[in-house]
Motif scaffolding. Structure first.
Motif, PDB file in Angstrom:
ATOM      1  N   ASP A  74       0.860  -1.074   0.141  1.00  0.00           N
ATOM      2  CA  ASP A  74      -0.035  -0.144  -0.021  1.00  0.00           C
ATOM      3  C   ASP A  74       0.971   1.265   0.025  1.00  0.00           C
ATOM      4  O   ASP A  74       2.252   1.068   0.209  1.00  0.00           O
ATOM      5  CB  ASP A  74      -0.700   0.014   1.107  1.00  0.00           C
ATOM      6  CG  ASP A  74      -2.042  -1.162   1.267  1.00  0.00           C
ATOM      7  OD1 ASP A  74      -2.363  -1.427   0.128  1.00  0.00           O
ATOM      8  OD2 ASP A  74      -2.468  -1.542   2.043  1.00  0.00           O
ATOM      9  N   MET A  75       0.403   2.421  -0.640  1.00  0.00           N
ATOM     10  CA  MET A  75       1.037   3.744  -0.320  1.00  0.00           C
ATOM     11  C   MET A  75       1.787   3.848   1.032  1.00  0.00           C
ATOM     12  O   MET A  75       0.972   3.783   1.981  1.00  0.00           O
ATOM     13  CB  MET A  75       0.092   4.597  -0.719  1.00  0.00           C
ATOM     14  CG  MET A  75      -0.608   4.666  -2.207  1.00  0.00           C
ATOM     15  SD  MET A  75       0.780   5.004  -3.498  1.00  0.00           S
ATOM     16  CE  MET A  75       0.526   6.671  -3.577  1.00  0.00           C
ATOM     17  N   GLY A  76       2.912   4.299   1.033  1.00  0.00           N
ATOM     18  CA  GLY A  76       3.667   4.470   2.203  1.00  0.00           C
ATOM     19  C   GLY A  76       4.300   3.237   2.988  1.00  0.00           C
ATOM     20  O   GLY A  76       4.746   3.403   4.131  1.00  0.00           O
ATOM     21  N   GLY A  77       3.903   2.111   2.527  1.00  0.00           N
ATOM     22  CA  GLY A  77       4.430   0.885   3.128  1.00  0.00           C
ATOM     23  C   GLY A  77       5.806   0.507   2.949  1.00  0.00           C
ATOM     24  O   GLY A  77       6.825   1.658   2.467  1.00  0.00           O
ATOM     25  N   SER A  78       6.347  -0.418   3.156  1.00  0.00           N
ATOM     26  CA  SER A  78       7.715  -0.753   3.176  1.00  0.00           C
ATOM     27  C   SER A  78       7.685  -2.316   2.536  1.00  0.00           C
ATOM     28  O   SER A  78       7.150  -3.094   2.847  1.00  0.00           O
ATOM     29  CB  SER A  78       8.257  -0.805   4.425  1.00  0.00           C
ATOM     30  OG  SER A  78       9.732  -1.255   4.411  1.00  0.00           O
ATOM     31  N   VAL A  79       8.713  -2.375   1.640  1.00  0.00           N
ATOM     32  CA  VAL A  79       8.768  -3.822   0.697  1.00  0.00           C
ATOM     33  C   VAL A  79       9.947  -4.149   0.973  1.00  0.00           C
ATOM     34  O   VAL A  79      10.937  -3.376   0.537  1.00  0.00           O
ATOM     35  CB  VAL A  79       8.291  -3.571  -0.749  1.00  0.00           C
ATOM     36  CG1 VAL A  79       8.459  -4.757  -1.089  1.00  0.00           C
ATOM     37  CG2 VAL A  79       6.681  -3.277  -0.621  1.00  0.00           C
ATOM     38  N   SER A 114       5.739   4.079  -3.289  1.00  0.00           N
ATOM     39  CA  SER A 114       4.568   5.179  -3.994  1.00  0.00           C
ATOM     40  C   SER A 114       4.148   4.511  -5.157  1.00  0.00           C
ATOM     41  O   SER A 114       4.880   3.261  -5.604  1.00  0.00           O
ATOM     42  CB  SER A 114       5.107   6.456  -4.292  1.00  0.00           C
ATOM     43  OG  SER A 114       6.157   6.651  -4.964  1.00  0.00           O
ATOM     44  N   SER A 115       3.430   5.081  -6.053  1.00  0.00           N
ATOM     45  CA  SER A 115       3.181   4.650  -7.333  1.00  0.00           C
ATOM     46  C   SER A 115       4.414   4.475  -8.605  1.00  0.00           C
ATOM     47  O   SER A 115       4.606   3.747  -9.086  1.00  0.00           O
ATOM     48  CB  SER A 115       2.117   5.473  -7.934  1.00  0.00           C
ATOM     49  OG  SER A 115       2.588   6.922  -8.158  1.00  0.00           O
ATOM     50  N   GLN A 116       5.453   5.261  -8.011  1.00  0.00           N
ATOM     51  CA  GLN A 116       6.702   5.325  -8.972  1.00  0.00           C
ATOM     52  C   GLN A 116       7.402   4.057  -8.526  1.00  0.00           C
ATOM     53  O   GLN A 116       8.361   3.615  -9.244  1.00  0.00           O
ATOM     54  CB  GLN A 116       7.448   6.484  -8.802  1.00  0.00           C
ATOM     55  CG  GLN A 116       6.727   7.809  -9.178  1.00  0.00           C
ATOM     56  CD  GLN A 116       7.577   9.275  -8.714  1.00  0.00           C
ATOM     57  OE1 GLN A 116       8.431   9.001  -8.066  1.00  0.00           O
ATOM     58  NE2 GLN A 116       7.152  10.285  -9.145  1.00  0.00           N
ATOM     59  N   THR A 117       7.176   3.368  -7.244  1.00  0.00           N
ATOM     60  CA  THR A 117       7.877   2.339  -6.905  1.00  0.00           C
ATOM     61  C   THR A 117       7.322   0.996  -7.583  1.00  0.00           C
ATOM     62  O   THR A 117       7.992  -0.032  -8.128  1.00  0.00           O
ATOM     63  CB  THR A 117       7.648   2.000  -5.593  1.00  0.00           C
ATOM     64  OG1 THR A 117       7.791   3.142  -4.764  1.00  0.00           O
ATOM     65  CG2 THR A 117       8.541   0.849  -5.152  1.00  0.00           C
ATOM     66  N   SER A 118       6.314   1.093  -8.290  1.00  0.00           N
ATOM     67  CA  SER A 118       5.899  -0.001  -9.062  1.00  0.00           C
ATOM     68  C   SER A 118       6.425  -0.323 -10.357  1.00  0.00           C
ATOM     69  O   SER A 118       6.985   0.671 -11.026  1.00  0.00           O
ATOM     70  CB  SER A 118       4.374   0.331  -9.623  1.00  0.00           C
ATOM     71  OG  SER A 118       3.369   0.407  -8.604  1.00  0.00           O
ATOM     72  N   GLY A 119       6.630  -1.541 -10.489  1.00  0.00           N
ATOM     73  CA  GLY A 119       7.678  -1.818 -11.699  1.00  0.00           C
ATOM     74  C   GLY A 119       8.276  -3.216 -11.608  1.00  0.00           C
ATOM     75  O   GLY A 119       7.833  -4.063 -10.809  1.00  0.00           O
ATOM     76  N   LEU A 120       9.151  -3.608 -12.400  1.00  0.00           N
ATOM     77  CA  LEU A 120       9.921  -4.910 -12.771  1.00  0.00           C
ATOM     78  C   LEU A 120      11.299  -4.891 -12.160  1.00  0.00           C
ATOM     79  O   LEU A 120      11.952  -3.879 -12.671  1.00  0.00           O
ATOM     80  CB  LEU A 120       9.694  -5.574 -14.037  1.00  0.00           C
ATOM     81  CG  LEU A 120      10.126  -6.912 -14.163  1.00  0.00           C
ATOM     82  CD1 LEU A 120       9.378  -7.925 -13.781  1.00  0.00           C
ATOM     83  CD2 LEU A 120      10.295  -7.248 -15.765  1.00  0.00           C
ATOM     84  N   TYR A 121      11.570  -5.639 -11.119  1.00  0.00           N
ATOM     85  CA  TYR A 121      12.595  -5.742 -10.771  1.00  0.00           C
ATOM     86  C   TYR A 121      13.389  -6.984 -11.046  1.00  0.00           C
ATOM     87  O   TYR A 121      13.052  -7.875 -10.720  1.00  0.00           O
ATOM     88  CB  TYR A 121      12.524  -5.476  -9.008  1.00  0.00           C
ATOM     89  CG  TYR A 121      12.133  -4.132  -8.577  1.00  0.00           C
ATOM     90  CD1 TYR A 121      13.024  -3.182  -8.167  1.00  0.00           C
ATOM     91  CD2 TYR A 121      10.704  -4.094  -8.774  1.00  0.00           C
ATOM     92  CE1 TYR A 121      12.587  -2.108  -7.877  1.00  0.00           C
ATOM     93  CE2 TYR A 121      10.348  -2.479  -8.391  1.00  0.00           C
ATOM     94  CZ  TYR A 121      11.290  -1.604  -7.747  1.00  0.00           C
ATOM     95  OH  TYR A 121      10.661  -0.331  -7.627  1.00  0.00           O
ATOM     96  N   ARG A 122      14.661  -6.794 -11.251  1.00  0.00           N
ATOM     97  CA  ARG A 122      15.749  -8.002 -11.673  1.00  0.00           C
ATOM     98  C   ARG A 122      16.720  -8.131 -10.692  1.00  0.00           C
ATOM     99  O   ARG A 122      17.688  -7.106 -10.300  1.00  0.00           O
ATOM    100  CB  ARG A 122      16.108  -8.063 -13.082  1.00  0.00           C
ATOM    101  CG  ARG A 122      17.188  -9.023 -13.588  1.00  0.00           C
ATOM    102  CD  ARG A 122      17.437  -8.715 -14.750  1.00  0.00           C
ATOM    103  NE  ARG A 122      18.531  -7.516 -14.901  1.00  0.00           N
ATOM    104  CZ  ARG A 122      18.469  -6.829 -15.703  1.00  0.00           C
ATOM    105  NH1 ARG A 122      17.866  -7.011 -17.067  1.00  0.00           N
ATOM    106  NH2 ARG A 122      19.404  -5.893 -16.070  1.00  0.00           N
ATOM    107  N   CYS A 123      16.971  -9.391 -10.243  1.00  0.00           N
ATOM    108  CA  CYS A 123      18.242  -9.833  -9.623  1.00  0.00           C
ATOM    109  C   CYS A 123      19.123 -10.588 -10.338  1.00  0.00           C
ATOM    110  O   CYS A 123      18.691 -11.452 -10.773  1.00  0.00           O
ATOM    111  CB  CYS A 123      17.699 -10.601  -8.167  1.00  0.00           C
ATOM    112  SG  CYS A 123      19.175 -11.206  -7.247  1.00  0.00           S
ATOM    113  N   SER A 124      20.292 -10.311 -10.273  1.00  0.00           N
ATOM    114  CA  SER A 124      21.242 -10.971 -11.441  1.00  0.00           C
ATOM    115  C   SER A 124      22.433 -11.367 -10.261  1.00  0.00           C
ATOM    116  O   SER A 124      22.898 -10.872  -9.504  1.00  0.00           O
ATOM    117  CB  SER A 124      22.009  -9.767 -12.289  1.00  0.00           C
ATOM    118  OG  SER A 124      21.141  -9.271 -12.864  1.00  0.00           O
ATOM    119  N   ALA A 125      22.779 -12.816 -10.480  1.00  0.00           N
ATOM    120  CA  ALA A 125      23.681 -13.529  -9.852  1.00  0.00           C
ATOM    121  C   ALA A 125      24.791 -13.576 -10.808  1.00  0.00           C
ATOM    122  O   ALA A 125      24.702 -14.308 -12.008  1.00  0.00           O
ATOM    123  CB  ALA A 125      23.373 -14.705  -9.145  1.00  0.00           C
TER     124      ALA A 125
END
Length: 315
Positions: A154-159, A215-226
Motif C-alpha cells: 500500500d502507499m507509504g508501506g515498506s517492501v 509510492s506509485s513510482q515504486t511499481s515496476g519490474l525488478y531483476r536480481c542478477s547473480a
C-alpha cells in the motif's frame, strides 16, 4: 656450444647441487590451478632422486576448503601398488610413474577444491620426504537465484526484495535493478549510496533491498542478477503499489461499498412496504364509504316507498 648443450650442463649442475644439499627434491610446476566443474585437470608434481624406484613412495593429500584442518588421502603409490580414496575411484589416476608423481582428476566437483600436497619418499635416500603444495579451485557458474518479496504494497508501506543463490564459485555477486518502466540500479553494497528511499543489505550468497515509503513510482519490474566469471543468472519480481482507497480486493475498500448497498436496499424495502400499506388502506377506505352509501340509499328507498302507510295514518 649450443643452447641444448648449455641446458644439459645446467641440469647436471643443478642435480649435483641438489644432491649435495638433499637426496630428494620436489618441484611443483604450478602453484595454483583453476578448473570448471565437470572438466579434467592435471596436478603436476616432479621430483629428483638418485636412487632407483624400487622403494618409491608417493602420497597425495587434500585439505578441502570446507574443512582445511582435516586433510584426506587422495591417492598413494607404495612399492608398486596404487591405493585410491574410495570416493575418488574412477576419477583419479597417476600419469607419469615412476618418473613423475603427476595425477589427473576427472569430472571435477566443487568439493575437490582445496590445497593438494604431494609427498615423495624414495629409500635409500636418507632425507626426509619432500612436500609440494598446489591450490586447486573448481569453478562453478551461479545457480538460478530465487527472488522473493514481503511487506506492505500500500502507499507509504515498506517492501523487502530478497534474492538467494545456492551454488556458484567464486561466490556470485548479486545485484538488484529496476528494469521497467525506468531502469534504476540498486547496488547491494552498504558502501555504495543507493537510490532514494532505498537502503541496501548484502550477504555472500544472498542479497536484499529494503524499499521504504513506497509510492506509485515504486511499481515496476525488478531483476536480481547473480554473476561470477562463468556467467549470469536472473530472477524477477513484479511490484504493483496500490492506493489505499482504490486497492483491488482490499477489505478496507469493500466494506464501505457493502454497507452502502445494504442501507439502500433497506430504504427501498421500507418504501415498498409503505406504498403497499398506503395502497391497501386506500382500498379499505373506499370500500367502507361505499357500504355506508348503499345503506343510506336503502333507508331512503324504504321511506320513499311507504307513502300509503303515511297517508292512512293521517286519515
Amino acid at each position: 656450444m649450443g643452447s641444448s648443450g648449455r641446458w644439459i650442463i645446467w641440469t647436471l649442475c643443478a642435480c649435483f647441487a641438489a644432491r649435495q644439499k638433499t637426496a630428494l627434491r620436489i618441484i611443483m610446476r604450478e602453484s595454483s590451478l583453476e578448473v570448471v566443474r565437470g572438466d579434467s585437470v592435471l596436478l603436476p608434481c616432479s621430483f629428483f632422486t638418485f636412487s632407483d624406484f624400487s622403494s618409491l613412495n608417493v602420497i597425495w593429500t587434500l585439505a578441502p576448503f570446507s574443512s582445511p584442518k582435516t586433510p584426506v588421502q587422495v591417492i598413494v603409490f607404495d612399492h608398486g601398488q596404487v591405493i585410491k580414496n574410495p570416493s575418488l575411484i574412477g576419477r583419479v589416476h597417476f600419469t607419469g610413474l615412476p618418473f613423475s608423481a603427476d595425477i589427473i582428476l576427472n569430472d571435477t566437483q566443487v568439493s575437490d577444491g582445496g590445497i593438494y600436497r604431494c609427498m615423495v619418499n624414495n629409500p635409500p635416500d636418507t632425507a626426509d620426504p619432500d612436500v609440494g603444495e598446489l591450490l586447486l579451485s573448481v569453478l562453478e557458474p551461479p545457480s538460478l537465484p530465487v527472488c522473493e518479496w514481503d511487506g506492505a504494497i500500500d502507499m507509504g508501506g515498506s517492501v523487502r526484495l530478497s534474492c538467494s543463490v545456492e551454488e556458484g564459485v567464486p561466490p556470485p555477486k548479486i545485484r538488484w535493478k529496476k528494469v521497467t518502466p525506468e531502469e534504476i540500479s540498486l547496488p547491494i553494497n552498504m558502501e555504495v549510496q543507493c537510490h532514494q528511499r532505498v537502503s541496501c543489505l548484502s550477504g555472500e550468497l544472498s542479497g536484499s533491498v529494503q524499499i521504504v515509503n513506497v509510492s506509485s513510482q515504486t511499481s515496476g519490474l525488478y531483476r536480481c542478477s547473480a554473476t561470477n566469471v562463468l556467467g549470469t543468472e536472473n530472477c524477477y519480481v513484479n511490484l504493483a503499489i496500490y492506493n489505499n482507497e482504490a486497492a483491488p480486493d482490499s477489505p478496507s475498500g469493500l466494506l464501505p461499498g457493502v454497507l452502502i448497498t445494504l442501507v439502500m436496499s433497506l430504504v427501498l424495502l421500507a418504501l415498498l412496504v409503505l406504498v403497499l400499506w398506503l395502497h391497501r388502506t386506500g382500498q379499505d377506505g373506499r370500500g367502507t364509504r361505499g357500504d355506508r352509501k348503499s345503506e343510506e340509499e336503502e333507508c331512503y328507498n324504504e321511506i320513499r316507498y311507504t307513502p300509503s302507510l303515511m297517508k292512512r295514518s293521517f286519515v
